[in-house]
Design a protein around this motif. Structure first.
Motif, PDB file in Angstrom:
ATOM      1  N   GLY A  89      40.213  42.673  41.477  1.00 17.37           N
ATOM      2  CA  GLY A  89      39.631  41.469  40.863  1.00 17.37           C
ATOM      3  C   GLY A  89      39.986  41.391  39.389  1.00 17.37           C
ATOM      4  N   SER A  90      40.200  40.168  38.904  1.00 19.92           N
ATOM      5  CA  SER A  90      40.539  40.027  37.482  1.00 19.92           C
ATOM      6  C   SER A  90      39.336  40.359  36.601  1.00 19.92           C
ATOM      7  CB  SER A  90      41.071  38.623  37.189  1.00 19.92           C
ATOM      8  OG  SER A  90      40.083  37.658  37.464  1.00 19.92           O
ATOM      9  N   LYS A  91      38.138  40.248  37.156  1.00 19.45           N
ATOM     10  CA  LYS A  91      36.927  40.573  36.387  1.00 19.45           C
ATOM     11  C   LYS A  91      36.991  42.018  35.883  1.00 19.45           C
ATOM     12  CE  LYS A  91      32.328  39.290  37.486  1.00 19.45           C
ATOM     13  NZ  LYS A  91      31.247  39.280  38.485  1.00 19.45           N
ATOM     14  N   TRP A  95      33.061  31.607  30.252  1.00 21.56           N
ATOM     15  CA  TRP A  95      32.638  32.140  31.565  1.00 21.56           C
ATOM     16  C   TRP A  95      31.554  33.216  31.395  1.00 21.56           C
ATOM     17  CZ3 TRP A  95      34.934  36.813  34.274  1.00 21.56           C
ATOM     18  CH2 TRP A  95      34.426  36.947  35.577  1.00 21.56           C
ATOM     19  N   TYR A 125      32.278  37.394  30.390  1.00 21.31           N
ATOM     20  CA  TYR A 125      32.966  37.979  29.223  1.00 21.31           C
ATOM     21  C   TYR A 125      31.955  38.610  28.246  1.00 21.31           C
ATOM     22  CZ  TYR A 125      36.635  34.490  30.534  1.00 21.31           C
ATOM     23  OH  TYR A 125      37.544  33.699  31.183  1.00 21.31           O
ATOM     24  N   ASN A 162      40.192  30.323  28.632  1.00 18.13           N
ATOM     25  CA  ASN A 162      40.195  30.092  30.084  1.00 18.13           C
ATOM     26  C   ASN A 162      40.415  28.603  30.374  1.00 18.13           C
ATOM     27  OD1 ASN A 162      37.476  29.594  32.331  1.00 18.13           O
ATOM     28  ND2 ASN A 162      39.510  30.256  32.919  1.00 18.13           N
ATOM     29  N   ASN A 174      35.988  27.342  33.356  1.00 16.89           N
ATOM     30  CA  ASN A 174      34.668  27.563  33.914  1.00 16.89           C
ATOM     31  C   ASN A 174      33.793  27.905  32.715  1.00 16.89           C
ATOM     32  OD1 ASN A 174      32.403  28.405  35.203  1.00 16.89           O
ATOM     33  ND2 ASN A 174      33.314  30.171  36.227  1.00 16.89           N
ATOM     34  N   ASP A 204      42.974  33.500  30.669  1.00 19.31           N
ATOM     35  CA  ASP A 204      42.400  33.597  32.013  1.00 19.31           C
ATOM     36  C   ASP A 204      42.838  32.361  32.803  1.00 19.31           C
ATOM     37  OD1 ASP A 204      40.849  33.626  34.291  1.00 19.31           O
ATOM     38  OD2 ASP A 204      39.023  34.292  33.280  1.00 19.31           O
ATOM     39  N   ILE A 247      42.897  31.975  36.166  1.00 18.78           N
ATOM     40  CA  ILE A 247      42.494  32.125  37.565  1.00 18.78           C
ATOM     41  C   ILE A 247      42.400  30.775  38.294  1.00 18.78           C
ATOM     42  CG2 ILE A 247      39.985  32.174  37.129  1.00 18.78           C
ATOM     43  CD1 ILE A 247      41.310  34.824  39.296  1.00 18.78           C
ATOM     44  N   TYR A 248      42.171  29.669  37.522  1.00 22.62           N
ATOM     45  CA  TYR A 248      42.096  28.332  38.148  1.00 22.62           C
ATOM     46  C   TYR A 248      43.364  27.508  37.931  1.00 22.62           C
ATOM     47  CZ  TYR A 248      37.155  29.449  38.511  1.00 22.62           C
ATOM     48  OH  TYR A 248      35.969  30.068  38.820  1.00 22.62           O
ATOM     49  N   SER A 275      41.672  34.973  43.945  1.00 22.31           N
ATOM     50  CA  SER A 275      40.299  34.555  44.263  1.00 22.31           C
ATOM     51  C   SER A 275      40.083  33.064  44.383  1.00 22.31           C
ATOM     52  CB  SER A 275      39.339  35.095  43.206  1.00 22.31           C
ATOM     53  OG  SER A 275      39.349  36.491  43.252  1.00 22.31           O
ATOM     54  N   LYS A 276      40.726  32.273  43.533  1.00 22.10           N
ATOM     55  CA  LYS A 276      40.365  30.854  43.502  1.00 22.10           C
ATOM     56  C   LYS A 276      41.363  29.970  44.230  1.00 22.10           C
ATOM     57  CE  LYS A 276      36.988  32.278  40.982  1.00 22.10           C
ATOM     58  NZ  LYS A 276      35.579  32.255  41.373  1.00 22.10           N
ATOM     59  N   ARG A 326      39.180  40.780  46.665  1.00 21.73           N
ATOM     60  CA  ARG A 326      39.222  41.540  45.411  1.00 21.73           C
ATOM     61  C   ARG A 326      40.646  41.966  45.024  1.00 21.73           C
ATOM     62  NH1 ARG A 326      36.897  39.426  43.179  1.00 21.73           N
ATOM     63  NH2 ARG A 326      36.292  40.859  41.527  1.00 21.73           N
ATOM     64  N   TYR A 359      34.116  22.874  38.507  1.00 24.52           N
ATOM     65  CA  TYR A 359      32.896  22.916  37.683  1.00 24.52           C
ATOM     66  C   TYR A 359      32.764  21.684  36.788  1.00 24.52           C
ATOM     67  CZ  TYR A 359      33.531  27.805  38.910  1.00 24.52           C
ATOM     68  OH  TYR A 359      33.731  28.964  39.596  1.00 24.52           O
TER      69      TYR A 359
HETATM   70  C1  PLP Z   1      36.777  32.076  34.638  1.00 30.36           C
HETATM   71  C2  PLP Z   1      36.782  33.190  35.620  1.00 30.36           C
HETATM   72  N1  PLP Z   1      37.504  34.285  35.352  1.00 30.36           N
HETATM   73  C3  PLP Z   1      37.530  35.328  36.191  1.00 30.36           C
HETATM   74  C4  PLP Z   1      36.798  35.318  37.361  1.00 30.36           C
HETATM   75  C5  PLP Z   1      36.821  36.554  38.227  1.00 30.36           C
HETATM   76  O1  PLP Z   1      37.608  36.432  39.329  1.00 30.36           O
HETATM   77  P1  PLP Z   1      38.021  37.685  40.241  1.00 30.36           P
HETATM   78  O2  PLP Z   1      37.355  38.912  39.694  1.00 30.36           O
HETATM   79  O3  PLP Z   1      37.549  37.332  41.590  1.00 30.36           O
HETATM   80  O4  PLP Z   1      39.531  37.781  40.120  1.00 30.36           O
HETATM   81  C6  PLP Z   1      36.023  34.205  37.686  1.00 30.36           C
HETATM   82  C7  PLP Z   1      35.202  34.193  38.908  1.00 30.36           C
HETATM   83  O5  PLP Z   1      34.300  33.426  39.094  1.00 30.36           O
HETATM   84  C8  PLP Z   1      36.020  33.102  36.794  1.00 30.36           C
HETATM   85  O6  PLP Z   1      35.298  31.995  37.042  1.00 30.36           O
END
Ligand code: PLP
Length: 417
Positions: free
Chosen positions: A97-99, A120, A123, A169, A173, A199, A201-202, A229-230, A238, A319
């Motif tokens: 996961g990027s988180k 988000w 962070y 980002n 989000n 970031d 991810i979207y 993920s998205k 993950r 969002y």
């Molecule tokens: C802005 C943003 N970054 C990162 C993530 C984390 O994504 P993941 O850990 O699934 O790659 C999310 C998940 O909601 C997100 O909204």
């Protein structure tokens, strides 16, 4: 004696998980809940990727800490094209996961974190866990919640001799907007040697289908954060990615060592299946996903602005921020964004998150909605048959969204101050 570290004693579970748990509890009590809180992709993982996972279910070995070589090669190729910079497998780290990867990068970096407000939810808590100092950079609704280059310049001048990590980002989000003026932001970042996590991810869920990135202007100082993920609905698989430019290879190497002592590697079958995700053409699936999300975003934006909420039209992802201050007067019962979302959840079962979870002043009656409470598989099937998606499509494919927004409009009109 306090056994837990001072800075961790009062740490709460992630805000998105907490709202999900409360919604589930109310649902168990028999309440109808409109789930506009948790932001997970409603769309199924494409069939060919799932089949690839099934084929590789027997793969059992630990893999390279940076990620499977064939996977890193295709990820590098994908990002070289999208991010208009040349990357190789050596620039890539694959993680659970990027988180987690963003957290480990924060952990490694000396100095302070610069965060646009709103940002988000995770962070800030990640920085708090490691006692990293945060400087919030305010953005405004008028400017579509973009970080203005001047704001970045001001804070960099104030903290000259400190290493600075900025997280941007886009599509964003919580706001759903796409960052403008990346070129001038890049000029300021370069001038002050700011390291940026972009970031993205979207990024594939930009409604126009364009891929915009800071790497187009500042590749040497930008780490790209992304994953499955998205855009392909695989949040629970993950698998996240970081792409480092050669100039930041020292950070990648340190992260790799830390990864080797912590998560080791992402599950092997998932990594083999992910090769498919980065090599096959999923443009039909993505075009339909974007079209559906854009149709919902337009509907939700129009309906809620019509009853007096201040919102910015979402441009990507799923969002939107809703400012209730023109329609609801702060009172004893609704004194901040948390009490506002709790009251609405209790009154009509409409779950969303308070703006304060994203770094917005809690006195500002702003909330974030995620418009994903629908069956993505069914919506994709139906959307294939329609060239233009209308409100009629939404009523069939996304009835919870339509009904939830109607309930919210009713609640607003009843509570109008
Ligand atoms: C802005 C943003 N970054 C990162 C993530 C984390 O994504 P993941 O850990 O699934 O790659 C999310 C998940 O909601 C997100 O909204």
């Amino acid at each position: 004696m306090q056994k837990i570290k001072e800075n961790l004693v009062n740490i709460k579970p992630s805000a998105t998980l907490a709202i999900n748990e409360l919604s589930q509890k109310l649902e168990k009590e028999g309440r109808k809940i409109y789930k506009f809180g948790l932001g997970q992709s409603p769309f199924p993982v494409p069939k060919t990727i799932v089949e690839e996972l099934q084929l590789n279910a027997h793969k059992k070995d630990y893999l390279n800490v940076s990620g499977l070589l064939e996977l890193r090669e295709v990820i590098a190729k994908y990002h070289s094209k999208k991010n208009k910079h040349s990357y190789t497998s050596d620039n890539v780290i694959v993680g659970p996961g990027s988180k987690e990867l963003i957290f480990q990068t924060q952990l490694i970096m000396n100095g302070d974190l610069l965060l646009p407000s709103p940002s988000w939810v995770s962070y800030e808590p990640q920085a708090n866990i490691i006692n990293k100092k945060i400087h919030w950079l305010n953005t405004t609704a008028k400017n579509n919640w973009h970080l203005e280059p001047q704001k970045l310049d001001d804070v960099c001048k104030q903290f000259k001799n400190i290493t600075k990590l900025l997280i941007i980002n886009s599509p964003n989000n919580p706001s759903g907007t796409i960052h403008g003026d990346l070129e001038n932001l890049a000029i300021v970042a370069k001038k002050h040697d700011v390291i940026i996590i972009s970031d993205e991810i979207y990024a594939e869920l930009n409604f126009t289908g364009k891929y915009k990135s800071l790497t187009h202007y500042y590749p040497e100082g930008t780490i790209i954060s992304s994953g499955l993920s998205k855009w392909c609905g695989a949040g629970g698989w993950r698998l996240g990615t970081l792409i480092f430019p050669n100039e930041l290879d020292y950070i990648r190497k340190t992260l790799r060592s830390i990864a080797s002592e912590t998560f080791t590697s992402v599950s092997a079958p998932i990594q083999y299946a992910a090769i498919k995700a980065y090599t096959e053409d999923y443009s039909n699936y993505l075009n339909l996903s974007r079209k559906i999300l854009n149709c919902i975003a337009t509907y939700v934006y129009d309906e809620l602005t019509n009853v007096g909420l201040q919102c910015q039209r979402p441009q990507g992802g799923f969002y939107m921020l809703c400012d209730f201050s023109d329609v609801i007067m702060a009172s004893n019962e609704i004194s901040n964004s948390s009490s506002l979302v709790n009251k609405i959840l209790k009154d009509i079962g409409f779950a969303m998150l308070p703006g304060s979870d994203f770094g917005i002043n809690e006195n500002h009656l702003i909330t974030r909605i995620a418009f994903v409470d629908f069956d993505g598989k069914q919506a994709l099937e139906l959307a294939k048959k329609h060239s233009n998606l209308s409100e009629d499509f939404l009523k069939i494919a996304c009835s919870n969204i339509v009904n939830g927004i109607n309930e919210l409009k009713y609640w607003i009109n009843k509570n109008l101050s």
